[in-house]
Motif scaffolding. Structure first.
Motif, mmCIF file in Angstrom:
data_model
loop_
_atom_site.group_PDB
_atom_site.id
_atom_site.type_symbol
_atom_site.label_atom_id
_atom_site.label_comp_id
_atom_site.label_asym_id
_atom_site.label_seq_id
_atom_site.Cartn_x
_atom_site.Cartn_y
_atom_site.Cartn_z
ATOM 1 N N ALA A 55 -35.445 83.409 -15.076
ATOM 2 C CA ALA A 55 -35.197 84.850 -15.059
ATOM 3 C C ALA A 55 -35.969 85.572 -16.159
ATOM 4 C CB ALA A 55 -33.699 85.123 -15.206
ATOM 5 N N ASN A 56 -36.206 84.867 -17.260
ATOM 6 C CA ASN A 56 -36.921 85.470 -18.378
ATOM 7 C C ASN A 56 -37.504 84.353 -19.252
ATOM 8 O OD1 ASN A 56 -34.886 84.670 -20.416
ATOM 9 N ND2 ASN A 56 -33.590 86.129 -19.316
ATOM 10 N N PRO A 57 -38.377 84.690 -20.180
ATOM 11 C CA PRO A 57 -38.998 83.663 -21.019
ATOM 12 C C PRO A 57 -37.988 82.833 -21.810
ATOM 13 C CG PRO A 57 -40.240 85.703 -21.190
ATOM 14 C CD PRO A 57 -38.992 86.009 -20.409
ATOM 15 N N GLN A 58 -36.895 83.453 -22.243
ATOM 16 C CA GLN A 58 -35.886 82.712 -23.004
ATOM 17 C C GLN A 58 -35.274 81.594 -22.170
ATOM 18 O OE1 GLN A 58 -36.869 83.575 -26.239
ATOM 19 N NE2 GLN A 58 -34.831 82.753 -26.487
ATOM 20 N N ASP A 59 -35.099 81.820 -20.878
ATOM 21 C CA ASP A 59 -34.570 80.765 -20.004
ATOM 22 C C ASP A 59 -35.550 79.594 -19.917
ATOM 23 O OD1 ASP A 59 -32.300 82.254 -19.559
ATOM 24 O OD2 ASP A 59 -32.849 82.854 -17.510
ATOM 25 N N ALA A 60 -36.837 79.903 -19.871
ATOM 26 C CA ALA A 60 -37.857 78.845 -19.836
ATOM 27 C C ALA A 60 -37.829 78.038 -21.133
ATOM 28 C CB ALA A 60 -39.243 79.448 -19.612
ATOM 29 N N ILE A 61 -37.701 78.738 -22.251
ATOM 30 C CA ILE A 61 -37.644 78.067 -23.554
ATOM 31 C C ILE A 61 -36.405 77.184 -23.632
ATOM 32 C CG2 ILE A 61 -37.363 78.449 -26.043
ATOM 33 C CD1 ILE A 61 -39.109 81.021 -25.634
ATOM 34 N N LYS A 62 -35.268 77.701 -23.210
ATOM 35 C CA LYS A 62 -34.026 76.910 -23.219
ATOM 36 C C LYS A 62 -34.161 75.683 -22.333
ATOM 37 C CE LYS A 62 -30.929 80.767 -24.146
ATOM 38 N NZ LYS A 62 -29.942 81.681 -23.564
ATOM 39 N N HIS A 63 -34.778 75.844 -21.170
ATOM 40 C CA HIS A 63 -34.977 74.718 -20.246
ATOM 41 C C HIS A 63 -35.792 73.619 -20.911
ATOM 42 C CE1 HIS A 63 -36.211 72.361 -16.784
ATOM 43 N NE2 HIS A 63 -37.464 72.600 -17.120
ATOM 44 N N ARG A 64 -36.932 73.968 -21.452
ATOM 45 C CA ARG A 64 -37.788 72.932 -22.035
ATOM 46 C C ARG A 64 -37.146 72.311 -23.267
ATOM 47 N NH1 ARG A 64 -41.899 77.584 -23.291
ATOM 48 N NH2 ARG A 64 -41.613 77.895 -25.533
ATOM 49 N N GLN A 65 -36.478 73.122 -24.087
ATOM 50 C CA GLN A 65 -35.842 72.572 -25.278
ATOM 51 C C GLN A 65 -34.686 71.641 -24.915
ATOM 52 O OE1 GLN A 65 -34.897 76.084 -27.597
ATOM 53 N NE2 GLN A 65 -36.839 75.962 -28.706
ATOM 54 N N SER A 66 -33.876 72.022 -23.956
ATOM 55 C CA SER A 66 -32.722 71.187 -23.614
ATOM 56 C C SER A 66 -33.144 69.886 -22.941
ATOM 57 C CB SER A 66 -31.726 71.958 -22.746
ATOM 58 O OG SER A 66 -32.273 72.288 -21.490
ATOM 59 N N THR A 67 -34.135 69.942 -22.059
ATOM 60 C CA THR A 67 -34.553 68.689 -21.413
ATOM 61 C C THR A 67 -35.254 67.769 -22.409
ATOM 62 O OG1 THR A 67 -36.573 69.727 -20.556
ATOM 63 C CG2 THR A 67 -34.685 69.596 -19.057
ATOM 64 N N SER B 24 -43.883 80.063 -2.786
ATOM 65 C CA SER B 24 -45.190 80.636 -3.060
ATOM 66 C C SER B 24 -45.267 81.271 -4.449
ATOM 67 C CB SER B 24 -45.550 81.676 -2.003
ATOM 68 O OG SER B 24 -44.646 82.748 -2.060
ATOM 69 N N ALA B 25 -44.124 81.433 -5.120
ATOM 70 C CA ALA B 25 -44.099 82.036 -6.454
ATOM 71 C C ALA B 25 -44.584 81.028 -7.486
ATOM 72 C CB ALA B 25 -42.676 82.477 -6.783
ATOM 73 N N PRO B 26 -45.143 81.521 -8.595
ATOM 74 C CA PRO B 26 -45.545 80.615 -9.664
ATOM 75 C C PRO B 26 -44.354 79.794 -10.146
ATOM 76 C CG PRO B 26 -46.298 82.849 -10.108
ATOM 77 C CD PRO B 26 -45.399 82.900 -8.910
ATOM 78 N N VAL B 27 -44.621 78.585 -10.625
ATOM 79 C CA VAL B 27 -43.556 77.694 -11.059
ATOM 80 C C VAL B 27 -42.681 78.343 -12.124
ATOM 81 C CG1 VAL B 27 -43.088 75.484 -12.195
ATOM 82 C CG2 VAL B 27 -44.872 75.631 -10.473
ATOM 83 N N LEU C 160 -36.305 62.363 -17.505
ATOM 84 C CA LEU C 160 -36.208 63.662 -18.180
ATOM 85 C C LEU C 160 -37.546 64.180 -18.681
ATOM 86 C CD1 LEU C 160 -32.904 63.012 -20.132
ATOM 87 C CD2 LEU C 160 -33.272 64.853 -18.454
ATOM 88 N N ILE C 161 -38.432 63.294 -19.113
ATOM 89 C CA ILE C 161 -39.702 63.769 -19.681
ATOM 90 C C ILE C 161 -40.589 64.432 -18.624
ATOM 91 C CG2 ILE C 161 -41.103 61.672 -19.454
ATOM 92 C CD1 ILE C 161 -42.047 62.329 -22.403
ATOM 93 N N LYS C 162 -40.266 64.262 -17.380
ATOM 94 C CA LYS C 162 -41.029 64.909 -16.310
ATOM 95 C C LYS C 162 -40.616 66.376 -16.099
ATOM 96 C CE LYS C 162 -41.323 60.517 -13.877
ATOM 97 N NZ LYS C 162 -40.805 59.758 -12.728
ATOM 98 N N LEU C 163 -39.500 66.783 -16.662
ATOM 99 C CA LEU C 163 -38.904 68.074 -16.323
ATOM 100 C C LEU C 163 -39.292 69.291 -17.170
ATOM 101 C CD1 LEU C 163 -35.273 66.842 -15.572
ATOM 102 C CD2 LEU C 163 -37.167 67.174 -13.964
ATOM 103 N N PRO C 164 -39.568 69.167 -18.447
ATOM 104 C CA PRO C 164 -39.695 70.387 -19.254
ATOM 105 C C PRO C 164 -40.959 71.192 -19.037
ATOM 106 C CG PRO C 164 -40.214 68.494 -20.596
ATOM 107 C CD PRO C 164 -39.701 67.969 -19.267
#
Length: 147
Positions: free
Chosen positions: A25-37, A17-20, A73-77
């Motif tokens: 854990a923090n915005p930096q993790d989101a940035i790392k996720h999108r950049q790495s994928t 139920s939480a937002p995607v 992979l392009i579906k993930l970031p």
């Protein structure tokens, strides 16, 4: 139901139920996720593009494998672009022009999927044509939304 099972079920319900973007854990993790994928996707796409333009010897099996991996992979970031995740190489316009960003992202996902399908045929001329349209769709998004 035992206490551990109840806790696991409750945790699963909360996470669903939480937002995607809350998966980070923090915005930096989101940035790392999108950049790495996106980086890994680009590396796979670049190998196929290199075969298409003659920089690398053509290997039909490798082109099919790398194209499919890029299409997956392009579906993930995109989950890494939630509210509050501004930064990295992403322009602030992403968060101001969500409809346009989604449209361009969806176009890139579709083109990468088409490339994966074409690459399975092993036809180099068809791969060359698809690499061009796929690259153009990625460029359109980068031109609008990447620093």
């Amino acid at each position: 139901m035992n206490a551990i099972a109840s806790l696991a079920l409750a945790a699963a319900a909360v996470s669903l139920s939480a937002p995607v973007f809350a998966q980070f854990a923090n915005p930096q993790d989101a940035i790392k996720h999108r950049q790495s994928t996106l980086k890994e996707m680009q590396q796979n796409f670049a190998r196929v593009a290199g075969m298409a333009n003659g920089r690398f010897p053509f290997d039909a099996a490798e082109a099919a494998e790398k194209s499919q991996k890029a299409a997956d992979l392009i579906k993930l970031p995109w989950t890494g672009f939630g509210p509050g995740t501004e930064g990295g190489k992403a322009k602030p316009e992403i968060w101001k022009e969500q409809a346009k960003f989604k449209e361009l992202a969806d176009a890139s996902i579709a083109e990468m999927g088409k490339l994966a399908a074409v690459a399975k045929t092993g036809n180099l001329d068809s791969i060359k044509a698809s690499v061009g349209t796929t690259g153009a769709s990625c460029k359109a998004c980068h031109d609008a939304f990447r620093n």
